[in-house]
Design an enzyme around this catalytic site. Structure first.
Site, PDB file in Angstrom:
ATOM      1  N   ALA A  87       0.853  -1.191   0.000  1.00  0.00           N
ATOM      2  CA  ALA A  87       0.000   0.000   0.000  1.00  0.00           C
ATOM      3  C   ALA A  87       0.882   1.231   0.000  1.00  0.00           C
ATOM      4  O   ALA A  87       2.040   1.187   0.428  1.00  0.00           O
ATOM      5  CB  ALA A  87      -0.927   0.003   1.214  1.00  0.00           C
ATOM      6  N   ASP A  88       0.315   2.322  -0.481  1.00  0.00           N
ATOM      7  CA  ASP A  88       1.025   3.600  -0.443  1.00  0.00           C
ATOM      8  C   ASP A  88       0.742   4.342   0.860  1.00  0.00           C
ATOM      9  O   ASP A  88       1.566   5.138   1.311  1.00  0.00           O
ATOM     10  CB  ASP A  88       0.627   4.445  -1.646  1.00  0.00           C
ATOM     11  CG  ASP A  88       1.009   3.755  -2.956  1.00  0.00           C
ATOM     12  OD1 ASP A  88       2.204   3.469  -3.133  1.00  0.00           O
ATOM     13  OD2 ASP A  88       0.116   3.481  -3.771  1.00  0.00           O
ATOM     14  N   GLY A 100       0.117   3.454  -6.682  1.00  0.00           N
ATOM     15  CA  GLY A 100       1.370   4.073  -7.086  1.00  0.00           C
ATOM     16  C   GLY A 100       2.018   3.356  -8.260  1.00  0.00           C
ATOM     17  O   GLY A 100       2.733   3.967  -9.061  1.00  0.00           O
ATOM     18  N   GLU A 107      -5.892  -4.684  -8.868  1.00  0.00           N
ATOM     19  CA  GLU A 107      -5.712  -4.970  -7.436  1.00  0.00           C
ATOM     20  C   GLU A 107      -7.056  -4.979  -6.724  1.00  0.00           C
ATOM     21  O   GLU A 107      -7.311  -5.839  -5.867  1.00  0.00           O
ATOM     22  CB  GLU A 107      -4.780  -3.927  -6.818  1.00  0.00           C
ATOM     23  CG  GLU A 107      -3.337  -4.062  -7.271  1.00  0.00           C
ATOM     24  CD  GLU A 107      -2.444  -2.906  -6.864  1.00  0.00           C
ATOM     25  OE1 GLU A 107      -1.222  -3.028  -7.029  1.00  0.00           O
ATOM     26  OE2 GLU A 107      -2.967  -1.879  -6.398  1.00  0.00           O
TER      27      GLU A 107
END
Length: 225
Positions: A87-88, A100, A107
């Site tokens: 995750a970002d 990103g 996803e």
């Protein structure tokens, strides 16, 4: 530990976490990006313990195949045992910003088919309020300017990610300067804009567990409600 070492640590932690859940018929979901790559590399030692994987990007599929792991099309699979991805950003509710690596739509689809979503990240991704990382929005190319104008109305500053086409043939707008106090609401609002494929908020279906790497090792975090 360096950031790369933290990513390797959480990748290995994810393999250790999912190992007891696997059986010979298991098919797992695998995400995209540098942290997911660390998971894929660590997963190689378990390749005889499960059936195969579904990848959320062409790049991850290629990496899996090179390690001798069978890759399935999602249309061949009714359910995935577990999905592992980075995750970002993540908040305490395990609502995430992802995308990103420009694979957010695939996803999100793979997440929807999975029994459990295991997020892996280093401590730099842990935030009090989502939005410091620009929110990716995948857009049909002809709608780019229209969607950008609508995102401005929602308080964002959209920037076209030049030179990037997703695996779906779409473009990405990265929305800056958001302070996302109601992630589920904003996720739904953006997805209602004509021309939006989806956005990088994973709030309506967030992570079930977060393996967060830091200087004191890898912590296992569950959503705080």
């Amino acid at each position: 530990m360096t950031q790369d070492e933290l990513k390797q640590a959480v990748g290995q932690a994810a393999v250790d976490y999912i190992a007891p859940k696997l059986h010979r018929d298991s098919i797992i979901g695998v995400g995209t990006g540098s942290t997911a790559n660390c998971f894929i590399d660590a997963l190689a030692r378990l390749k005889d313990d499960f059936n195969g994987a579904v990848a959320s990007s062409d790049a991850s599929a290629e990496r899996l195949r090179k390690l001798g792991i069978t890759v399935y099309d999602l249309n061949e699979v009714s359910e995935l045992e577990v999905y592992v991805d980075g995750a970002d950003e993540s908040n305490a509710q395990l609502e995430l910003i992802k995308g990103g690596g420009a694979a957010l739509t695939r996803e999100k689809i793979v997440t929807a088919v999975s029994k459990e979503f295991v997020c892996i990240a280093d401590e730099s991704k842990w935030v009090g309020v989502l939005g410091r990382f620009p929110l990716p929005v995948e857009v049909i190319p002809m709608a780019r300017s229209y969607v950008a104008r609508e995102l401005v109305k929602l308080g964002g500053d959209p920037v076209y990610r030049e030179g990037v086409l997703t695996d779906n043939g779409c473009v990405i707008l990265d929305v800056h300067h958001l302070e996302i106090m109601e992630p589920k609401k904003l996720e739904a609002e953006i997805n209602q804009i004509a021309g939006v494929v989806t956005n990088g908020l994973f709030a309506q279906r967030g992570a079930d567990v977060l393996l967060l790497g830091g200087k004191d090792g890898v912590k296992t975090i569950y959503p705080k409600y």
